[in-house]
Design a protein around this motif. Sequence first.
Motif, mmCIF file in Angstrom:
data_model
loop_
_atom_site.group_PDB
_atom_site.id
_atom_site.type_symbol
_atom_site.label_atom_id
_atom_site.label_comp_id
_atom_site.label_asym_id
_atom_site.label_seq_id
_atom_site.Cartn_x
_atom_site.Cartn_y
_atom_site.Cartn_z
ATOM 1 N N VAL A 31 -10.475 18.744 2.255
ATOM 2 C CA VAL A 31 -9.396 19.640 1.803
ATOM 3 C C VAL A 31 -8.064 19.200 2.404
ATOM 4 O O VAL A 31 -7.060 19.051 1.695
ATOM 5 C CB VAL A 31 -9.715 21.106 2.153
ATOM 6 C CG1 VAL A 31 -8.503 22.005 1.961
ATOM 7 C CG2 VAL A 31 -10.893 21.612 1.325
ATOM 8 N N THR A 32 -8.048 18.966 3.725
ATOM 9 C CA THR A 32 -6.790 18.569 4.353
ATOM 10 C C THR A 32 -6.371 17.166 3.902
ATOM 11 O O THR A 32 -5.180 16.886 3.785
ATOM 12 C CB THR A 32 -6.881 18.647 5.889
ATOM 13 O OG1 THR A 32 -7.947 17.798 6.352
ATOM 14 C CG2 THR A 32 -7.115 20.081 6.342
ATOM 15 N N GLY A 33 -7.345 16.312 3.613
ATOM 16 C CA GLY A 33 -7.026 14.977 3.100
ATOM 17 C C GLY A 33 -6.404 15.040 1.715
ATOM 18 O O GLY A 33 -5.495 14.263 1.398
ATOM 19 N N ALA A 34 -6.885 15.956 0.894
ATOM 20 C CA ALA A 34 -6.296 16.124 -0.437
ATOM 21 C C ALA A 34 -4.855 16.623 -0.321
ATOM 22 O O ALA A 34 -3.967 16.178 -1.062
ATOM 23 C CB ALA A 34 -7.139 17.083 -1.277
ATOM 24 N N MET B 234 0.813 -1.190 0.000
ATOM 25 C CA MET B 234 0.000 0.000 0.000
ATOM 26 C C MET B 234 0.863 1.262 0.000
ATOM 27 O O MET B 234 0.621 2.170 -0.756
ATOM 28 C CB MET B 234 -0.911 -0.021 1.213
ATOM 29 C CG MET B 234 -1.909 1.081 1.178
ATOM 30 S SD MET B 234 -3.132 0.825 2.426
ATOM 31 C CE MET B 234 -2.865 2.294 3.331
ATOM 32 N N TYR B 235 1.859 1.301 0.885
ATOM 33 C CA TYR B 235 2.798 2.412 0.918
ATOM 34 C C TYR B 235 4.189 1.903 0.572
ATOM 35 O O TYR B 235 4.617 0.871 1.083
ATOM 36 C CB TYR B 235 2.889 3.028 2.328
ATOM 37 C CG TYR B 235 1.641 3.708 2.828
ATOM 38 C CD1 TYR B 235 1.310 4.988 2.420
ATOM 39 C CD2 TYR B 235 0.805 3.072 3.737
ATOM 40 C CE1 TYR B 235 0.175 5.623 2.901
ATOM 41 C CE2 TYR B 235 -0.334 3.694 4.225
ATOM 42 C CZ TYR B 235 -0.640 4.964 3.800
ATOM 43 O OH TYR B 235 -1.754 5.587 4.281
ATOM 44 N N THR B 236 4.886 2.653 -0.250
ATOM 45 C CA THR B 236 6.306 2.375 -0.433
ATOM 46 C C THR B 236 7.019 2.901 0.816
ATOM 47 O O THR B 236 6.448 3.703 1.573
ATOM 48 C CB THR B 236 6.852 3.091 -1.682
ATOM 49 O OG1 THR B 236 6.811 4.515 -1.460
ATOM 50 C CG2 THR B 236 6.064 2.720 -2.936
ATOM 51 N N PRO B 237 8.253 2.497 1.030
ATOM 52 C CA PRO B 237 8.976 3.047 2.188
ATOM 53 C C PRO B 237 9.041 4.583 2.169
ATOM 54 O O PRO B 237 8.889 5.229 3.206
ATOM 55 C CB PRO B 237 10.370 2.419 2.067
ATOM 56 C CG PRO B 237 10.116 1.116 1.366
ATOM 57 C CD PRO B 237 9.012 1.418 0.375
ATOM 58 N N GLU B 238 9.224 5.162 0.995
ATOM 59 C CA GLU B 238 9.284 6.628 0.886
ATOM 60 C C GLU B 238 7.925 7.253 1.211
ATOM 61 O O GLU B 238 7.851 8.281 1.898
ATOM 62 C CB GLU B 238 9.751 7.042 -0.509
ATOM 63 C CG GLU B 238 9.823 8.548 -0.721
ATOM 64 C CD GLU B 238 10.789 9.272 0.217
ATOM 65 O OE1 GLU B 238 10.599 10.490 0.418
ATOM 66 O OE2 GLU B 238 11.720 8.648 0.756
ATOM 67 N N GLN B 239 6.850 6.674 0.720
ATOM 68 C CA GLN B 239 5.510 7.184 1.025
ATOM 69 C C GLN B 239 5.220 7.059 2.516
ATOM 70 O O GLN B 239 4.636 7.960 3.119
ATOM 71 C CB GLN B 239 4.448 6.436 0.213
ATOM 72 C CG GLN B 239 4.482 6.747 -1.261
ATOM 73 C CD GLN B 239 3.657 5.775 -2.086
ATOM 74 O OE1 GLN B 239 3.337 4.667 -1.660
ATOM 75 N NE2 GLN B 239 3.322 6.189 -3.300
ATOM 76 N N ARG B 240 5.625 5.963 3.112
ATOM 77 C CA ARG B 240 5.421 5.763 4.552
ATOM 78 C C ARG B 240 6.171 6.835 5.339
ATOM 79 O O ARG B 240 5.659 7.391 6.297
ATOM 80 C CB ARG B 240 5.877 4.365 4.969
ATOM 81 C CG ARG B 240 5.539 4.028 6.404
ATOM 82 C CD ARG B 240 5.902 2.602 6.814
ATOM 83 N NE ARG B 240 5.315 1.617 5.926
ATOM 84 C CZ ARG B 240 6.016 0.875 5.065
ATOM 85 N NH1 ARG B 240 7.325 0.999 4.973
ATOM 86 N NH2 ARG B 240 5.413 -0.009 4.291
ATOM 87 N N LYS C 246 -1.462 14.662 -1.498
ATOM 88 C CA LYS C 246 -0.432 15.295 -2.335
ATOM 89 C C LYS C 246 0.954 15.101 -1.707
ATOM 90 O O LYS C 246 1.917 14.760 -2.403
ATOM 91 C CB LYS C 246 -0.749 16.780 -2.508
ATOM 92 C CG LYS C 246 0.320 17.590 -3.202
ATOM 93 C CD LYS C 246 0.438 17.244 -4.655
ATOM 94 C CE LYS C 246 1.371 18.238 -5.343
ATOM 95 N NZ LYS C 246 1.734 17.816 -6.672
ATOM 96 N N VAL C 247 1.030 15.306 -0.395
ATOM 97 C CA VAL C 247 2.314 15.156 0.294
ATOM 98 C C VAL C 247 2.801 13.708 0.218
ATOM 99 O O VAL C 247 3.971 13.454 -0.070
ATOM 100 C CB VAL C 247 2.189 15.607 1.775
ATOM 101 C CG1 VAL C 247 3.406 15.197 2.593
ATOM 102 C CG2 VAL C 247 1.966 17.110 1.868
#
Length: 160
Positions: free
Chosen positions: A66-69, A1-7, A73-74
């Motif tokens: 809004v904050t979820g979007a 679900m998450y790559t190490p960088e995304q995590r 993005k981050v």
Amino acid sequence: MYTPEQRRRRDESPWTLVQGILAPLQFLVFLVSLVLVVNFLLNGTGLGAATASVVVKTGILYGIMVTGAIWEKVVFGQYLFAPAFYWEDMVSMLVIALHTAYLLSWLFDWFTPAGQLWIALAAYAAYVINAAQFLLKLRAARLQEAANTAAAGTLAGAAE
């Protein structure tokens, strides 16, 4: 679900904490509002409280969207519809559309108050489905992290 960088980005982002605060707050407001809306529909009393509660719930929904979007993005590099959250975002659009339909019907006095609150109930049904999607995704992420931790421990033990 998450790559190490995304995590890493997820864990370092202040938006993760914001989501962690707004999500349970929205659920609490939803529960109170649901009781008020159903009370009005069953008993014909408390229209003001029911209406105010749906408006507050909708405001929190807009804030979390809004904050979820921004969080998306981050973490994933795009504001919405990142592959990891595509279906959650799709259902979120329905949730927003139904909440907005309620607000418009209330602001422009479309339908009876009961008709307006039936729109709110439809929005709430979609919200429950969407909340379940996010809870399942959170559980999957935790299971993935536990598996990664266990695998790293096994590899470390094998290297010794």
